[in-house]
Design a protein around this motif. Structure first.
Motif, PDB file in Angstrom:
ATOM      1  N   VAL A   1      92.589 -39.720  -8.552  1.00 30.66           N
ATOM      2  CA  VAL A   1      92.866 -41.043  -7.974  1.00 30.66           C
ATOM      3  C   VAL A   1      92.903 -42.097  -9.074  1.00 30.66           C
ATOM      4  N   ARG A   2      92.000 -41.986 -10.042  1.00 31.96           N
ATOM      5  CA  ARG A   2      91.997 -42.954 -11.144  1.00 31.96           C
ATOM      6  C   ARG A   2      93.326 -42.894 -11.901  1.00 31.96           C
ATOM      7  N   GLN A   3      93.861 -41.687 -12.090  1.00 31.58           N
ATOM      8  CA  GLN A   3      95.133 -41.526 -12.809  1.00 31.58           C
ATOM      9  C   GLN A   3      96.328 -41.953 -11.969  1.00 31.58           C
ATOM     10  N   GLU A   4      96.346 -41.529 -10.695  1.00 34.19           N
ATOM     11  CA  GLU A   4      97.549 -41.680  -9.881  1.00 34.19           C
ATOM     12  C   GLU A   4      97.552 -42.896  -8.965  1.00 34.19           C
ATOM     13  N   CYS A   5      96.377 -43.423  -8.642  1.00 32.94           N
ATOM     14  CA  CYS A   5      96.272 -44.611  -7.774  1.00 32.94           C
ATOM     15  C   CYS A   5      95.215 -45.553  -8.353  1.00 32.94           C
ATOM     16  N   PRO A   6      95.464 -46.124  -9.528  1.00 32.56           N
ATOM     17  CA  PRO A   6      94.428 -46.915 -10.203  1.00 32.56           C
ATOM     18  C   PRO A   6      93.935 -48.133  -9.412  1.00 32.56           C
ATOM     19  N   GLY A   7      94.690 -48.549  -8.412  1.00 34.73           N
ATOM     20  CA  GLY A   7      94.255 -49.690  -7.598  1.00 34.73           C
ATOM     21  C   GLY A   7      93.204 -49.332  -6.564  1.00 34.73           C
ATOM     22  N   THR A   8      92.985 -48.032  -6.345  1.00 37.11           N
ATOM     23  CA  THR A   8      91.982 -47.567  -5.368  1.00 37.11           C
ATOM     24  C   THR A   8      90.678 -47.283  -6.093  1.00 37.11           C
ATOM     25  N   ARG A   9      89.613 -47.963  -5.680  1.00 42.67           N
ATOM     26  CA  ARG A   9      88.300 -47.718  -6.287  1.00 42.67           C
ATOM     27  C   ARG A   9      87.589 -46.603  -5.518  1.00 42.67           C
ATOM     28  N   VAL A  10      86.737 -45.851  -6.222  1.00 41.37           N
ATOM     29  CA  VAL A  10      86.107 -44.667  -5.621  1.00 41.37           C
ATOM     30  C   VAL A  10      84.588 -44.822  -5.544  1.00 41.37           C
ATOM     31  N   ILE A  11      84.049 -44.472  -4.377  1.00 43.08           N
ATOM     32  CA  ILE A  11      82.601 -44.393  -4.177  1.00 43.08           C
ATOM     33  C   ILE A  11      82.276 -42.962  -3.748  1.00 43.08           C
TER      34      ILE A  11
ATOM     35  N   THR B   1      74.859 -35.705  -0.797  1.00 44.06           N
ATOM     36  CA  THR B   1      73.452 -35.311  -0.643  1.00 44.06           C
ATOM     37  C   THR B   1      72.834 -34.990  -2.002  1.00 44.06           C
ATOM     38  N   PHE B   2      73.667 -34.898  -3.055  1.00 46.45           N
ATOM     39  CA  PHE B   2      73.185 -34.471  -4.366  1.00 46.45           C
ATOM     40  C   PHE B   2      72.525 -35.607  -5.142  1.00 46.45           C
ATOM     41  N   ALA B   3      71.209 -35.640  -5.086  1.00 46.56           N
ATOM     42  CA  ALA B   3      70.442 -36.651  -5.826  1.00 46.56           C
ATOM     43  C   ALA B   3      70.146 -36.118  -7.219  1.00 46.56           C
ATOM     44  N   ARG B   4      71.205 -35.861  -7.987  1.00 49.13           N
ATOM     45  CA  ARG B   4      71.052 -35.270  -9.310  1.00 49.13           C
ATOM     46  C   ARG B   4      71.739 -36.140 -10.348  1.00 49.13           C
ATOM     47  N   ALA B   5      70.991 -36.422 -11.401  1.00 48.68           N
ATOM     48  CA  ALA B   5      71.508 -37.291 -12.454  1.00 48.68           C
ATOM     49  C   ALA B   5      72.766 -36.715 -13.097  1.00 48.68           C
ATOM     50  N   GLY B   6      72.839 -35.382 -13.200  1.00 47.23           N
ATOM     51  CA  GLY B   6      74.011 -34.753 -13.807  1.00 47.23           C
ATOM     52  C   GLY B   6      75.286 -35.041 -13.022  1.00 47.23           C
ATOM     53  N   TYR B   7      75.189 -34.987 -11.698  1.00 48.20           N
ATOM     54  CA  TYR B   7      76.343 -35.307 -10.856  1.00 48.20           C
ATOM     55  C   TYR B   7      76.730 -36.779 -11.010  1.00 48.20           C
ATOM     56  N   LEU B   8      75.733 -37.652 -11.058  1.00 49.71           N
ATOM     57  CA  LEU B   8      76.016 -39.076 -11.229  1.00 49.71           C
ATOM     58  C   LEU B   8      76.743 -39.316 -12.550  1.00 49.71           C
ATOM     59  N   ARG B   9      76.249 -38.689 -13.612  1.00 48.18           N
ATOM     60  CA  ARG B   9      76.885 -38.853 -14.925  1.00 48.18           C
ATOM     61  C   ARG B   9      78.352 -38.418 -14.870  1.00 48.18           C
ATOM     62  N   ARG B  10      78.594 -37.255 -14.234  1.00 45.60           N
ATOM     63  CA  ARG B  10      79.965 -36.756 -14.121  1.00 45.60           C
ATOM     64  C   ARG B  10      80.818 -37.665 -13.249  1.00 45.60           C
ATOM     65  N   ALA B  11      80.232 -38.199 -12.186  1.00 49.10           N
ATOM     66  CA  ALA B  11      80.974 -39.117 -11.311  1.00 49.10           C
ATOM     67  C   ALA B  11      81.403 -40.368 -12.077  1.00 49.10           C
ATOM     68  N   LEU B  12      80.487 -40.917 -12.866  1.00 49.07           N
ATOM     69  CA  LEU B  12      80.819 -42.103 -13.658  1.00 49.07           C
ATOM     70  C   LEU B  12      81.901 -41.776 -14.676  1.00 49.07           C
ATOM     71  N   ASP B  13      81.845 -40.572 -15.235  1.00 48.70           N
ATOM     72  CA  ASP B  13      82.855 -40.159 -16.214  1.00 48.70           C
ATOM     73  C   ASP B  13      84.250 -40.048 -15.594  1.00 48.70           C
ATOM     74  N   THR B  14      84.317 -39.771 -14.293  1.00 49.51           N
ATOM     75  CA  THR B  14      85.620 -39.678 -13.621  1.00 49.51           C
ATOM     76  C   THR B  14      86.163 -41.058 -13.257  1.00 49.51           C
ATOM     77  N   GLY B  15      85.331 -42.091 -13.419  1.00 53.91           N
ATOM     78  CA  GLY B  15      85.782 -43.438 -13.079  1.00 53.91           C
ATOM     79  C   GLY B  15      85.266 -43.941 -11.741  1.00 53.91           C
ATOM     80  N   ALA B  16      84.414 -43.155 -11.059  1.00 55.39           N
ATOM     81  CA  ALA B  16      83.851 -43.624  -9.786  1.00 55.39           C
ATOM     82  C   ALA B  16      83.066 -44.918 -10.024  1.00 55.39           C
ATOM     83  N   ARG B  17      83.173 -45.845  -9.093  1.00 57.82           N
ATOM     84  CA  ARG B  17      82.497 -47.145  -9.216  1.00 57.82           C
ATOM     85  C   ARG B  17      81.197 -47.191  -8.415  1.00 57.82           C
ATOM     86  N   GLY B  18      80.996 -46.183  -7.562  1.00 59.77           N
ATOM     87  CA  GLY B  18      79.777 -46.157  -6.755  1.00 59.77           C
ATOM     88  C   GLY B  18      79.285 -44.738  -6.563  1.00 59.77           C
TER      89      GLY B  18
END
Length: 200
Positions: free
Chosen positions: A69-79, A83-100
């Motif tokens: 979505v970040r590549q193909e629809c940059p105007g759409t923000r991602v949250i 259920t995964f309360a894991r810092a590793g997933y959060l880090r990866r999510a931020l790396d993909t451009g997720a805003r929330g």
């Protein structure tokens, strides 16, 4: 109105989420999908302001969806809502451009506020996880991650080597390094530990 698209593979959760968010005067759920590939196609077609997605979904994971979505629809923000309360997933999510990044057990008002914040250009991260993420850097190299993903499926060293175009000795070295970093006695245990931390 803030136009939302929801991607979630559990129909009950998807329906509840859509119903709760529709109660907010300034939020409009314009579409939903039960898998990542369908979600991507519909997001490209509808161009919502905000995409809310789970991590684990069929056909395309939420993290892969966020990156596309970040590549193909940059105007759409991602949250990401998961259920995964894991810092590793959060880090990866931020790396993909997720805003929330919020947990599914968060109150619906918190999600609505997060949507408004992200729509306005800010971030919305679960507070407890945000503190953890700085202490949970992934020690594995990209190659070690690839080898562990293959090992996780029970493949032999030779099969992993053939799959990744590496020599058997090189695969053994990557597995040994990964096991050492994770304090694991075997490759399956190493893969499990890496998966639990959200690094695979």
């Amino acid at each position: 109105m803030i136009r939302l698209f929801l991607a979630e593979d559990q129909a009950l959760v998807l329906g509840a989420l859509a119903a709760l968010l529709s109660l907010e005067d300034d939020l409009d759920v314009v579409g939903t999908a039960g898998d990542g590939e369908t979600a991507l196609q519909k997001v490209k077609e509808l161009r919502p302001d905000v995409l809310i997605t789970d991590i684990e979904m069929p056909r395309l994971s939420g993290l892969d969806l966020a990156a596309r979505v970040r590549q193909e629809c940059p105007g759409t923000r991602v949250i990401i809502v998961t259920t995964f309360a894991r810092a590793g997933y959060l880090r990866r999510a931020l790396d993909t451009g997720a805003r929330g990044y919020l947990l599914k057990d968060a109150p619906s008002e918190q999600l609505a506020d997060a949507i408004r914040r992200v729509y306005a250009g800010g971030r919305a991260i679960d507070v407890g996880l945000a503190e953890e993420v700085w202490d949970a850097q992934n020690p594995l190299t990209e190659r070690e991650i690839q080898v562990l993903r293959e090992a996780e499926t029970g493949q032999s060293t030779a099969a992993i080597a053939a799959s990744l175009g590496l020599s058997v000795g090189t695969v053994r070295n990557y597995l040994s390094e990964a096991m050492g970093k994770l304090g694991a006695e075997g490759r399956i245990e190493a893969a499990r530990r890496a998966r639990e931390r959200g690094w695979l």
